[in-house]
Design a protein around this motif. Structure first.
Motif, PDB file in Angstrom:
ATOM      1  N   GLY A   1      46.610  46.327  43.851  1.00 15.89           N
ATOM      2  CA  GLY A   1      47.040  46.697  45.194  1.00 15.89           C
ATOM      3  C   GLY A   1      45.904  47.307  46.007  1.00 15.89           C
ATOM      4  N   ILE A   2      45.106  48.161  45.371  1.00 13.46           N
ATOM      5  CA  ILE A   2      43.984  48.793  46.071  1.00 13.46           C
ATOM      6  C   ILE A   2      42.933  47.756  46.457  1.00 13.46           C
ATOM      7  CG2 ILE A   2      42.069  50.425  45.822  1.00 13.46           C
ATOM      8  CD1 ILE A   2      43.870  52.047  43.926  1.00 13.46           C
ATOM      9  N   VAL A   3      42.614  46.860  45.527  1.00 12.50           N
ATOM     10  CA  VAL A   3      41.614  45.824  45.786  1.00 12.50           C
ATOM     11  C   VAL A   3      42.055  44.909  46.921  1.00 12.50           C
ATOM     12  CG1 VAL A   3      40.566  43.751  44.798  1.00 12.50           C
ATOM     13  CG2 VAL A   3      40.583  45.860  43.481  1.00 12.50           C
ATOM     14  N   ARG A   4      43.329  44.501  46.913  1.00 13.97           N
ATOM     15  CA  ARG A   4      43.845  43.632  47.981  1.00 13.97           C
ATOM     16  C   ARG A   4      43.842  44.351  49.316  1.00 13.97           C
ATOM     17  NH1 ARG A   4      46.788  39.040  46.776  1.00 13.97           N
ATOM     18  NH2 ARG A   4      46.757  38.817  49.058  1.00 13.97           N
ATOM     19  N   ALA A   5      44.253  45.624  49.310  1.00 16.66           N
ATOM     20  CA  ALA A   5      44.309  46.387  50.555  1.00 16.66           C
ATOM     21  C   ALA A   5      42.918  46.559  51.168  1.00 16.66           C
ATOM     22  CB  ALA A   5      44.950  47.750  50.307  1.00 16.66           C
ATOM     23  N   ARG A   6      41.905  46.671  50.323  1.00 14.73           N
ATOM     24  CA  ARG A   6      40.536  46.845  50.820  1.00 14.73           C
ATOM     25  C   ARG A   6      39.820  45.523  51.072  1.00 14.73           C
ATOM     26  NH1 ARG A   6      37.195  51.135  47.414  1.00 14.73           N
ATOM     27  NH2 ARG A   6      35.740  50.539  49.078  1.00 14.73           N
ATOM     28  N   GLY A   7      40.489  44.426  50.774  1.00  8.56           N
ATOM     29  CA  GLY A   7      39.900  43.117  51.007  1.00  8.56           C
ATOM     30  C   GLY A   7      38.745  42.779  50.087  1.00  8.56           C
ATOM     31  N   ILE A   8      38.744  43.346  48.896  1.00  3.63           N
ATOM     32  CA  ILE A   8      37.665  43.098  47.931  1.00  3.63           C
ATOM     33  C   ILE A   8      37.975  41.833  47.138  1.00  3.63           C
ATOM     34  CG2 ILE A   8      36.434  44.007  45.922  1.00  3.63           C
ATOM     35  CD1 ILE A   8      37.156  46.810  46.895  1.00  3.63           C
ATOM     36  N   ASP A   9      36.999  40.959  47.031  1.00  5.60           N
ATOM     37  CA  ASP A   9      37.162  39.735  46.258  1.00  5.60           C
ATOM     38  C   ASP A   9      37.039  40.062  44.768  1.00  5.60           C
ATOM     39  OD1 ASP A   9      37.284  37.186  45.266  1.00  5.60           O
ATOM     40  OD2 ASP A   9      35.457  36.453  46.259  1.00  5.60           O
ATOM     41  N   CYS A  10      38.110  39.821  44.010  1.00  8.68           N
ATOM     42  CA  CYS A  10      38.084  40.166  42.586  1.00  8.68           C
ATOM     43  C   CYS A  10      37.757  38.963  41.701  1.00  8.68           C
ATOM     44  CB  CYS A  10      39.416  40.781  42.164  1.00  8.68           C
ATOM     45  SG  CYS A  10      40.841  39.724  42.407  1.00  8.68           S
ATOM     46  N   ARG A  11      37.394  37.844  42.321  1.00 10.65           N
ATOM     47  CA  ARG A  11      37.005  36.674  41.532  1.00 10.65           C
ATOM     48  C   ARG A  11      35.594  36.865  40.978  1.00 10.65           C
ATOM     49  NH1 ARG A  11      38.069  32.151  45.976  1.00 10.65           N
ATOM     50  NH2 ARG A  11      36.997  33.809  47.146  1.00 10.65           N
ATOM     51  N   LEU A  12      35.404  36.409  39.758  1.00 11.83           N
ATOM     52  CA  LEU A  12      34.121  36.568  39.092  1.00 11.83           C
ATOM     53  C   LEU A  12      33.664  35.261  38.472  1.00 11.83           C
ATOM     54  CD1 LEU A  12      34.800  39.921  37.178  1.00 11.83           C
ATOM     55  CD2 LEU A  12      33.439  39.655  39.263  1.00 11.83           C
ATOM     56  N   ASP A  13      32.383  35.195  38.182  1.00 12.24           N
ATOM     57  CA  ASP A  13      31.840  34.079  37.417  1.00 12.24           C
ATOM     58  C   ASP A  13      32.541  34.023  36.058  1.00 12.24           C
ATOM     59  OD1 ASP A  13      29.534  33.557  35.140  1.00 12.24           O
ATOM     60  OD2 ASP A  13      29.404  32.150  36.820  1.00 12.24           O
ATOM     61  N   LYS A  14      32.758  32.812  35.534  1.00 12.99           N
ATOM     62  CA  LYS A  14      33.511  32.648  34.290  1.00 12.99           C
ATOM     63  C   LYS A  14      32.903  33.440  33.138  1.00 12.99           C
ATOM     64  CE  LYS A  14      35.493  28.083  35.256  1.00 12.99           C
ATOM     65  NZ  LYS A  14      35.572  26.664  34.827  1.00 12.99           N
TER      66      LYS A  14
END
Length: 298
Positions: free
Chosen positions: A52-65
């Motif tokens: 929820g915090i990451v989405r609210a701050r607009g942070i991309d949580c996708r990472l290299d495999k």
């Protein structure tokens, strides 16, 4: 405020969060939870909060495999394994002895960091480590009398796993947002405990309000504050410094126990706390040049 000082404060905040873990785990057990339930709830709730915090701050949580796989292993095997062994040790040992055994990890981190060439070791770090270790022993005042071998091995196993976890984390997390790192690690650990507990039939949903509130507390204080603060500080001060500063945790645990549980602090424990703080002061006032050399080499 320099990055080094910011990193130190992040680690102090992390230690304060982690200091509540033993108290809250015991409270969760009293409320009907077992290890699998308490730890699955801890990490899954923390993962939801972080998402929820990451989405609210607009942070991309996708990472290299590759990085994602490394974080999954760090969460499921590293942090999850350490947490499970720590919780198991609490079943068999006094909290003070469990804490002293777990906090053999700063010495292990220092040795491992030197072996793998992750950081340079100097006399200041060595002095700080010795001073903090003496203060820790005085503070906890733990005794091995009547200690069960399974509990001792669990606590030492947690220390070994956590040492490796810190060294690996210091190497691969330098360019990753601490919230993203925490989200992946917590989610992986939570799913690991959920799957393990479900397979063993150990997940308990009928808990008392105290049990659920304790698990939520574990998710917020020693997990959200503890894990995020540690990752944020680790990137700025390095593995050895972070592990030594984290030795403030048992001091905070004793203070919280006195305030919340009415436990008495002895003169010896008070002196040990002062020694522990002095060790951290040595590191912060005179240990920064060695860290600068490490950063320029990376």
């Amino acid at each position: 405020m320099t990055d080094r000082h910011k990193g130190a404060w992040f680690i102090v905040a992390s230690a304060a969060g982690f200091a509540t873990l033993g108290i809250l785990i015991k409270s969760a057990f009293t409320g009907g939870a077992n290890i699998s339930t308490a730890l699955a709830g801890r990490f899954l709730f923390a993962g939801l909060f972080l998402f929820g915090i990451v989405r609210a701050r607009g942070i991309d949580c996708r990472l290299d495999k590759k990085v994602a796989f490394q974080l999954i292993l760090m969460g499921a095997v590293g942090y999850g394994g350490m947490s499970g062994l720590y919780a198991n040790a609490i079943h068999y040992l006094p909290a003070s002895l469990t804490g002293m055994l777990l906090y053999t990890y700063p010495a292990l981190v220092t040795v491992l960091a030197l072996i793998v060439g992750e950081e340079r070791f100097n006399s200041t770090k060595g002095i700080a480590l010795v001073v903090c270790s003496v203060g820790l022993v005085l503070l906890l005042g733990a005794s091995f009398e009547g200690a069960q071998l399974s509990g001792v091995l669990s606590a030492l196993g947690a220390a070994v796993i956590y040492s490796c976890y810190i060294i690996i984390g210091n190497r691969i997390l330098k360019n990753i947002d601490p919230m993203v790192t925490s989200l992946w690690v917590c989610t992986a650990a939570g799913l690991a405990f959920l799957c393990y507990g479900a397979a063993k039939g150990e997940i308990i949903l009928e808990l008392t309000p105290q049990g659920w509130l304790s698990i939520l507390g574990i998710a917020v204080f020693p997990t959200l504050f503890g894990v995020m603060g540690f990752f944020a500080g680790l990137r700025l001060v390095g593995a050895t410094n972070a592990s030594i500063i984290s030795m403030l945790e048992p001091l905070i645990t004793v203070l919280l126990s006195a305030v919340l549980l009415g436990e008495r602090i002895t003169a010896l424990q008070g002196f040990g706390g002062a020694v522990l703080l002095f060790g951290g002061l040595i590191l912060q006032l005179w240990g920064h040049e060695a860290r600068h050399e490490t950063v320029t080499e990376v």
